[in-house]
Design a protein around this motif. Structure first.
Motif, mmCIF file in Angstrom:
data_model
loop_
_atom_site.group_PDB
_atom_site.id
_atom_site.type_symbol
_atom_site.label_atom_id
_atom_site.label_comp_id
_atom_site.label_asym_id
_atom_site.label_seq_id
_atom_site.Cartn_x
_atom_site.Cartn_y
_atom_site.Cartn_z
ATOM 1 N N ASP A 1 9.533 -4.517 -9.937
ATOM 2 C CA ASP A 1 8.589 -3.776 -10.772
ATOM 3 C C ASP A 1 7.346 -4.607 -11.105
ATOM 4 O OD1 ASP A 1 10.153 -1.526 -10.823
ATOM 5 O OD2 ASP A 1 11.158 -2.034 -12.694
ATOM 6 N N ARG A 2 7.374 -5.909 -10.741
ATOM 7 C CA ARG A 2 6.183 -6.732 -10.937
ATOM 8 C C ARG A 2 5.039 -6.193 -10.085
ATOM 9 N NH1 ARG A 2 7.075 -12.568 -9.357
ATOM 10 N NH2 ARG A 2 4.915 -12.707 -10.056
ATOM 11 N N ASP A 3 3.819 -6.512 -10.470
ATOM 12 C CA ASP A 3 2.642 -6.025 -9.754
ATOM 13 C C ASP A 3 2.621 -6.613 -8.350
ATOM 14 O OD1 ASP A 3 0.119 -5.456 -8.754
ATOM 15 O OD2 ASP A 3 -0.826 -5.571 -10.727
ATOM 16 N N GLY B 1 0.562 -6.014 -6.009
ATOM 17 C CA GLY B 1 -0.784 -6.367 -5.587
ATOM 18 C C GLY B 1 -1.133 -7.792 -5.972
ATOM 19 N N VAL B 2 -0.713 -8.214 -7.168
ATOM 20 C CA VAL B 2 -0.947 -9.590 -7.601
ATOM 21 C C VAL B 2 -0.208 -10.559 -6.688
ATOM 22 C CG1 VAL B 2 -0.513 -11.258 -9.446
ATOM 23 C CG2 VAL B 2 -1.367 -8.963 -10.000
ATOM 24 N N GLN B 3 1.026 -10.241 -6.345
ATOM 25 C CA GLN B 3 1.792 -11.109 -5.464
ATOM 26 C C GLN B 3 1.124 -11.230 -4.101
ATOM 27 O OE1 GLN B 3 6.231 -10.981 -5.800
ATOM 28 N NE2 GLN B 3 5.849 -9.080 -6.899
ATOM 29 N N CYS B 4 0.579 -10.138 -3.610
ATOM 30 C CA CYS B 4 -0.120 -10.171 -2.318
ATOM 31 C C CYS B 4 -1.333 -11.093 -2.376
ATOM 32 C CB CYS B 4 -0.559 -8.755 -1.930
ATOM 33 S SG CYS B 4 0.342 -8.076 -0.531
ATOM 34 N N GLU C 1 0.822 -1.205 0.000
ATOM 35 C CA GLU C 1 0.000 0.000 0.000
ATOM 36 C C GLU C 1 0.859 1.260 0.000
ATOM 37 O OE1 GLU C 1 -2.514 -0.382 3.372
ATOM 38 O OE2 GLU C 1 -3.777 -1.966 2.485
ATOM 39 N N ARG C 2 2.012 1.189 0.670
ATOM 40 C CA ARG C 2 2.924 2.336 0.719
ATOM 41 C C ARG C 2 3.814 2.413 -0.518
ATOM 42 N NH1 ARG C 2 6.625 1.604 4.031
ATOM 43 N NH2 ARG C 2 6.171 -0.411 4.982
ATOM 44 N N ARG C 3 3.776 1.359 -1.343
ATOM 45 C CA ARG C 3 4.615 1.267 -2.540
ATOM 46 C C ARG C 3 6.096 1.385 -2.200
ATOM 47 N NH1 ARG C 3 1.154 4.800 -7.040
ATOM 48 N NH2 ARG C 3 -0.788 3.606 -6.811
ATOM 49 N N ASP C 4 6.442 0.792 -1.073
ATOM 50 C CA ASP C 4 7.835 0.760 -0.624
ATOM 51 C C ASP C 4 8.485 -0.485 -1.226
ATOM 52 O OD1 ASP C 4 10.257 0.427 0.739
ATOM 53 O OD2 ASP C 4 9.467 1.256 2.606
ATOM 54 N N GLU C 5 9.178 -0.333 -2.349
ATOM 55 C CA GLU C 5 9.666 -1.475 -3.107
ATOM 56 C C GLU C 5 10.649 -2.331 -2.309
ATOM 57 O OE1 GLU C 5 11.232 0.230 -6.638
ATOM 58 O OE2 GLU C 5 9.268 0.389 -7.615
ATOM 59 N N ARG D 1 7.827 -16.496 -13.485
ATOM 60 C CA ARG D 1 9.015 -16.960 -14.215
ATOM 61 C C ARG D 1 9.332 -16.107 -15.445
ATOM 62 N NH1 ARG D 1 12.110 -21.719 -15.999
ATOM 63 N NH2 ARG D 1 11.432 -22.949 -14.210
ATOM 64 N N GLU D 2 8.386 -16.011 -16.385
ATOM 65 C CA GLU D 2 8.681 -15.338 -17.652
ATOM 66 C C GLU D 2 8.985 -13.863 -17.456
ATOM 67 O OE1 GLU D 2 9.341 -16.792 -20.458
ATOM 68 O OE2 GLU D 2 8.975 -18.685 -19.384
ATOM 69 N N ALA D 3 8.213 -13.197 -16.598
ATOM 70 C CA ALA D 3 8.464 -11.772 -16.351
ATOM 71 C C ALA D 3 9.834 -11.568 -15.721
ATOM 72 C CB ALA D 3 7.377 -11.197 -15.449
ATOM 73 N N SER D 4 10.197 -12.469 -14.811
ATOM 74 C CA SER D 4 11.491 -12.354 -14.139
ATOM 75 C C SER D 4 12.640 -12.593 -15.103
ATOM 76 C CB SER D 4 11.575 -13.353 -12.978
ATOM 77 O OG SER D 4 10.595 -13.062 -12.004
ATOM 78 N N LEU D 5 12.486 -13.575 -15.990
ATOM 79 C CA LEU D 5 13.532 -13.847 -16.973
ATOM 80 C C LEU D 5 13.695 -12.659 -17.934
ATOM 81 C CD1 LEU D 5 12.791 -17.582 -17.826
ATOM 82 C CD2 LEU D 5 14.777 -16.692 -16.598
#
Length: 238
Positions: A172-174, A176-179, A125-129, A209-213
Motif C-alpha cells: 500500500d506504500r506509494d 510511484g515514490v519507490q519507482c 502504471e497498471r496498479r498491479d500490486e 522503515r517506519e511505514a513498514s513497521l
C-alpha cells in the motif's frame, strides 16, 4: 523407473511444491500462523508426502515456515520485531551491494537492471500490486547480481523470500515514490559512483522503515505459538 529417475522425479515434485507454497506465503495467500497440513497440501499440489516435506524443510531454511518435530508446520509468525530486524540487515547489506554494483556493473548488467525498472514502471502504471512487489524484489536481486560478490550473495539469498514477503505486506506504500527511488539508484550505479549508490540505497531502504513497521503492527495478529497451533486439527491462521 530407475533409482536415478526416481530421485530426479522427486526433486522435480519438491521444486513444484516449494515454488507454489513460497508464492502463496510471500503473496500473503497463506498469512503468518497458518497451519500447513501435509495431507491437504499433498492433495492440493498433487505430490506425495516425501517431496512435500522436503519443500517444507527448504521453506524453513528460507525463514518462511516453522516445522515443529512430530507435530506439523505453520507459516512463520513474522512480528514487528522480525520486520525491524530485516530492515537493520537490509540497511547494511543492500547498501554494500549497491556500492559494489557501482564499482563492478557491466553494460549488460546495467541493461538488465534498466529493463527490470521498466517492468516495475509498467506494473506501477497498471496498479498491479502483486506485480509491483515481484518487480521491485527482482530489481533488488539484480543489484546483488551486479555486485559480483558470492559471499554477499550467499548472505542475502536467504533474505530474498522474506524481503519479497515484506514488499507484499507493504504494497500500500506509494509505488510511484519507490519507482523514483529506484530510478535514482539505477542512475548512481550506471554512473559508477559508489558513494552516491550507497547513499541512494540507504535512503531507499530507510525511507520505508517506519511505514513498514506501522503496517506490520496493524497486520500482525499478535503472538503466535507454533507448538500450540500445530496441536490443533484445524487448518487456518492464529
Amino acid at each position: 523407473m530407475t533409482a536415478a529417475e526416481d530421485v530426479t522425479n522427486r526433486r522435480s515434485l519438491r521444486d513444484v511444491a516449494y515454488d507454489e507454497l513460497r508464492a502463496r506465503i510471500v503473496g500473503l495467500e497463506l498469512p503468518p500462523g497458518t497451519r500447513l497440513i501435509e495431507r491437504d497440501l499433498a492433495e492440493e499440489l498433487a505430490v506425495s508426502r516425501i517431496p512435500l516435506r522436503e519443500a517444507l524443510q527448504r521453506l524453513q531454511r528460507d525463514g518462511l515456515v516453522v516445522v515443529v518435530p512430530r507435530q506439523g508446520a505453520i507459516v512463520s509468525p513474522f512480528t514487528v520485531d522480525d520486520v525491524r530486524d530485516l530492515f537493520d540487515v537490509r540497511e547494511s547489506l543492500e547498501v554494500l551491494a549497491a556500492r559494489l554494483a557501482a564499482e563492478r556493473a557491466t553494460d549488460e548488467g546495467l541493461a538488465a537492471l534498466a529493463a527490470q525498472l521498466d517492468i516495475a514502471r509498467d506494473a506501477t502504471e497498471r496498479r498491479d500490486e502483486a506485480a509491483i512487489a515481484e518487480a521491485n524484489a527482482r530489481f533488488h536481486g539484480l543489484i546483488v547480481d551486479l555486485a559480483a560478490n558470492p559471499l554477499l550473495e550467499s548472505l542475502l539469498q536467504p533474505l530474498g523470500a522474506r524481503t519479497q514477503w515484506l514488499f507484499h505486506l507493504t504494497r500500500d506504500r506509494d509505488a510511484g515514490v519507490q519507482c523514483r527511488e529506484h530510478e535514482e539508484l539505477l542512475a548512481a550505479i550506471a554512473a559508477h559512483d559508489p558513494e552516491r549508490a550507497a547513499h541512494s540505497a540507504f535512503h531507499h531502504v530507510h525511507s520505508g522503515r517506519e511505514a513498514s513497521l506501522k503496517m506490520a503492527a496493524e497486520w500482525s495478529e499478535g503472538d503466535i505459538d507454533p507448538v500450540h497451533l500445530t496441536k490443533s486439527r484445524r487448518r487456518g491462521g492464529a
